[in-house]
Design an enzyme around this catalytic site. Structure first.
Site, PDB file in Angstrom:
ATOM      1  N   LYS A   1      92.565 -10.004   1.142  1.00 11.17           N
ATOM      2  CA  LYS A   1      92.706 -10.842  -0.048  1.00 11.17           C
ATOM      3  C   LYS A   1      93.970 -11.692   0.079  1.00 11.17           C
ATOM      4  O   LYS A   1      95.061 -11.164   0.350  1.00 11.17           O
ATOM      5  CB  LYS A   1      92.776  -9.957  -1.299  1.00 11.17           C
ATOM      6  CG  LYS A   1      91.423  -9.344  -1.670  1.00 11.17           C
ATOM      7  CD  LYS A   1      90.427 -10.423  -2.030  1.00 11.17           C
ATOM      8  CE  LYS A   1      89.213  -9.851  -2.751  1.00 11.17           C
ATOM      9  NZ  LYS A   1      88.204 -10.908  -3.009  1.00 11.17           N
TER      10      LYS A   1
ATOM     11  N   ASP B   1      89.974 -14.000   1.928  1.00 12.39           N
ATOM     12  CA  ASP B   1      89.303 -14.433   0.700  1.00 12.39           C
ATOM     13  C   ASP B   1      90.372 -14.773  -0.338  1.00 12.39           C
ATOM     14  O   ASP B   1      91.146 -13.904  -0.737  1.00 12.39           O
ATOM     15  CB  ASP B   1      88.405 -13.299   0.174  1.00 12.39           C
ATOM     16  CG  ASP B   1      87.659 -13.692  -1.092  1.00 12.39           C
ATOM     17  OD1 ASP B   1      87.775 -14.859  -1.543  1.00 12.39           O
ATOM     18  OD2 ASP B   1      86.954 -12.821  -1.646  1.00 12.39           O
TER      19      ASP B   1
ATOM     20  N   GLU C   1      87.204 -17.556   2.881  1.00 14.04           N
ATOM     21  CA  GLU C   1      86.320 -17.540   1.690  1.00 14.04           C
ATOM     22  C   GLU C   1      87.063 -18.057   0.472  1.00 14.04           C
ATOM     23  O   GLU C   1      88.204 -17.641   0.212  1.00 14.04           O
ATOM     24  CB  GLU C   1      85.870 -16.085   1.480  1.00 14.04           C
ATOM     25  CG  GLU C   1      84.988 -15.827   0.265  1.00 14.04           C
ATOM     26  CD  GLU C   1      84.422 -14.406   0.277  1.00 14.04           C
ATOM     27  OE1 GLU C   1      84.064 -13.877   1.358  1.00 14.04           O
ATOM     28  OE2 GLU C   1      84.348 -13.795  -0.809  1.00 14.04           O
TER      29      GLU C   1
ATOM     30  N   ASP D   1      81.658 -18.009  -2.295  1.00 14.06           N
ATOM     31  CA  ASP D   1      81.281 -16.733  -2.935  1.00 14.06           C
ATOM     32  C   ASP D   1      80.954 -17.024  -4.395  1.00 14.06           C
ATOM     33  O   ASP D   1      79.860 -17.466  -4.732  1.00 14.06           O
ATOM     34  CB  ASP D   1      82.432 -15.728  -2.761  1.00 14.06           C
ATOM     35  CG  ASP D   1      82.219 -14.417  -3.513  1.00 14.06           C
ATOM     36  OD1 ASP D   1      81.098 -14.169  -3.959  1.00 14.06           O
ATOM     37  OD2 ASP D   1      83.197 -13.652  -3.686  1.00 14.06           O
TER      38      ASP D   1
ATOM     39  N   LYS E   1      75.629 -11.358  -2.832  1.00 17.11           N
ATOM     40  CA  LYS E   1      75.969 -10.117  -3.545  1.00 17.11           C
ATOM     41  C   LYS E   1      74.781  -9.685  -4.391  1.00 17.11           C
ATOM     42  O   LYS E   1      74.420 -10.379  -5.353  1.00 17.11           O
ATOM     43  CB  LYS E   1      77.198 -10.330  -4.432  1.00 17.11           C
ATOM     44  CG  LYS E   1      78.471 -10.600  -3.637  1.00 17.11           C
ATOM     45  CD  LYS E   1      79.669 -10.754  -4.545  1.00 17.11           C
ATOM     46  CE  LYS E   1      80.952 -10.903  -3.739  1.00 17.11           C
ATOM     47  NZ  LYS E   1      82.119 -11.221  -4.574  1.00 17.11           N
TER      48      LYS E   1
ATOM     49  N   GLN F   1      80.901  -6.857  -5.017  1.00 17.71           N
ATOM     50  CA  GLN F   1      81.427  -7.245  -6.314  1.00 17.71           C
ATOM     51  C   GLN F   1      82.194  -6.072  -6.929  1.00 17.71           C
ATOM     52  O   GLN F   1      82.112  -5.824  -8.120  1.00 17.71           O
ATOM     53  CB  GLN F   1      80.308  -7.701  -7.231  1.00 17.71           C
ATOM     54  CG  GLN F   1      80.844  -8.669  -8.251  1.00 17.71           C
ATOM     55  CD  GLN F   1      79.798  -9.679  -8.611  1.00 17.71           C
ATOM     56  OE1 GLN F   1      79.544 -10.598  -7.877  1.00 17.71           O
ATOM     57  NE2 GLN F   1      79.208  -9.477  -9.755  1.00 17.71           N
TER      58      GLN F   1
HETATM   59  C1  MUC Z   1      85.271 -10.974  -3.773  1.00 19.24           C
HETATM   60  O1  MUC Z   1      84.683 -11.146  -2.697  1.00 19.24           O
HETATM   61  O2  MUC Z   1      85.721 -11.954  -4.315  1.00 19.24           O
HETATM   62  C2  MUC Z   1      86.539 -10.000  -6.538  1.00 19.24           C
HETATM   63  C3  MUC Z   1      86.070 -10.597  -7.654  1.00 19.24           C
HETATM   64  C4  MUC Z   1      84.680 -10.563  -7.600  1.00 19.24           C
HETATM   65  O3  MUC Z   1      83.864 -11.009  -8.419  1.00 19.24           O
HETATM   66  O4  MUC Z   1      84.275  -9.966  -6.454  1.00 19.24           O
HETATM   67  C5  MUC Z   1      85.419  -9.463  -5.793  1.00 19.24           C
HETATM   68  C6  MUC Z   1      85.408  -9.580  -4.335  1.00 19.24           C
HETATM   69 MG    MG Z   2      85.052 -13.337  -2.645  1.00 24.80          MG
END
Ligand code: MUC
Ligand code: MG
Length: 367
Positions: free
Chosen positions: A162, A191, A217, A242, A266, A294
């Site tokens: 992240k 991401d 991402e 995403d 997702k 998620q």
């Molecule tokens: C992600 O991939 O962003 C964080 C917020 C969300 O909605 O999913 C996560 C993971």
């Molecule tokens: Mg994401």
């Protein structure tokens, strides 16, 4: 196989270690268990994880939209009439995880009725996926320790890092520390959850050029239309959309418009039916996909791996299937196990979601 009842049961299970990222943080899995019952006595099960900071859904809104809007619209339809069910659900815009959980519960019923695992019905490509672990915000040395722990205990060698804080003093440093500690054999991607600007993203990507990242991402918002296209055009790696592109139409728009070059799928937000639409759009357009997370519990993870293992394109990259490791408990009677960096699809008819009734009684919020 008439649908006679759809239940939405709120439950809450604390996280042992909260997940922090640019758009929010998660301390408790305040999810909704969704159960669809048929007149033949079959029950389909799935879970809806609200992500208020991403889609605006809350635990309360998911329960309300299922109880007051979706359940009355689908009662009396056959569980086999999935297109008819979707036509009714899609009258309402938004509410992605509520719709997705209903869809997956219906597939669970189909699998049970057919005596087939859902993953087999969806495509049956393989029986397992490589697992990618998401490393949330923390000081760089803690992020390294977490990745090393997950690699040593579960054999996971793919990490999504992240980013989206202060790019050059925090995020780039953390990625450098991870690559230095973990060596060249692990796969790293990042991401940003829309946390950087396009120019910050471009500079950060340049500074990380030697790190061998696989994907980038949502580094900056897709609504910064020209800035994002400018960034994506110079990204050295596929740029994943995403939360900016969830439905097949959004995915098509973003890909054709040059705002993304890969897509996160997702099941928590597009279930199986709409996830297949997204997947087939990506295959037609020729872009890579990653099975995203998620911040799913074990029920959601079982759904993700069932879908991801079912198709060749989704099984190619490691799937984000490990967030449940940070929860203090879960509802499955037989917990999931990640071994040698892989997670297997559950055998047997349907999705194989067997709920521990004592745990459900302990964690449900409506009694
Ligand atoms: C992600 O991939 O962003 C964080 C917020 C969300 O909605 O999913 C996560 C993971
Ligand atoms: Mg994401």
């Amino acid at each position: 196989m008439k649908i006679v009842k759809a239940e939405a049961i709120p439950f809450a299970i604390p996280y042992a270690k909260p997940l922090r990222f640019a758009s929010g943080e998660v301390h408790t899995a305040d999810h909704v268990l969704v159960r669809v019952h048929t007149d033949e006595g079959l029950t389909g099960t799935a879970e809806a994880p609200p992500r208020p900071y991403t889609y605006g859904e809350t635990q309360e809104s998911i329960v309300a939209v299922i109880d007051k809007i979706f359940a009355p619209q689908i009662l009396g339809l056959s569980a086999l009439e999935r297109e008819a069910v979707h036509a009714r659900l899609e009258r309402t815009v938004g509410n992605p995880t509520a719709k997705a959980a209903l869809d997956m519960a219906l597939w669970d019923i189909l699998g049970q009725a057919a005596g087939m695992p859902v993953s087999g019905l969806l495509g049956g490509y393989t029986d397992r996926m490589r697992v990618s672990h998401m490393v949330g915000f923390a000081p760089a040395e803690e992020m390294v320790a977490e990745a090393e722990h997950v690699r040593d205990v579960y054999g996971i060698t793919t990490f999504k890092v992240k980013v989206g804080r202060r790019p050059y003093t925090q995020d780039v440093q953390a990625c450098l520390a991870l690559r230095t500690a973990l060596g060249p054999e692990v796969e790293l991607y990042i991401d940003g959850n829309r946390g950087w600007t396009a120019s910050e993203s471009a500079r950060a990507l340049r500074e990380m050029a030697g790190l061998g990242l696989t994907f980038a991402e949502e580094l900056c918002p897709a609504d910064d239309v020209l800035g994002r296209r400018w960034l994506v055009a110079q990204s050295p790696v596929p740029f994943i959309a995403d939360e900016s592109a969830t439905r097949a139409a959004e995915v098509t728009r973003e890909l054709l418009g040059g705002s993304a070059t890969a897509i996160s799928i997702k099941t928590a937000r597009t279930g199986f039916t709409a996830s297949q639409r997204v997947l087939h759009a990506c295959e037609g357009l020729g872009v890579e996909v990653v099975m995203g997370n998620q911040i799913d519990g074990q029920i959601g993870t079982l759904c993700s791996v069932a879908f991801g293992a079912a198709h060749r394109t989704t099984a190619r990259n490691a799937g984000e299937l490990s967030n449940f490791l940070d929860m203090t408990d879960d509802l499955l009677a037989e917990p999931l196990a990640i071994e040698n960096g892989t997670l297997r699809v559950r055998e047997g008819a349907g999705l194989g979601i067997d709920i521990d009734t004592d745990k459900l009684a302990r964690y449900r919020q409506d009694r």
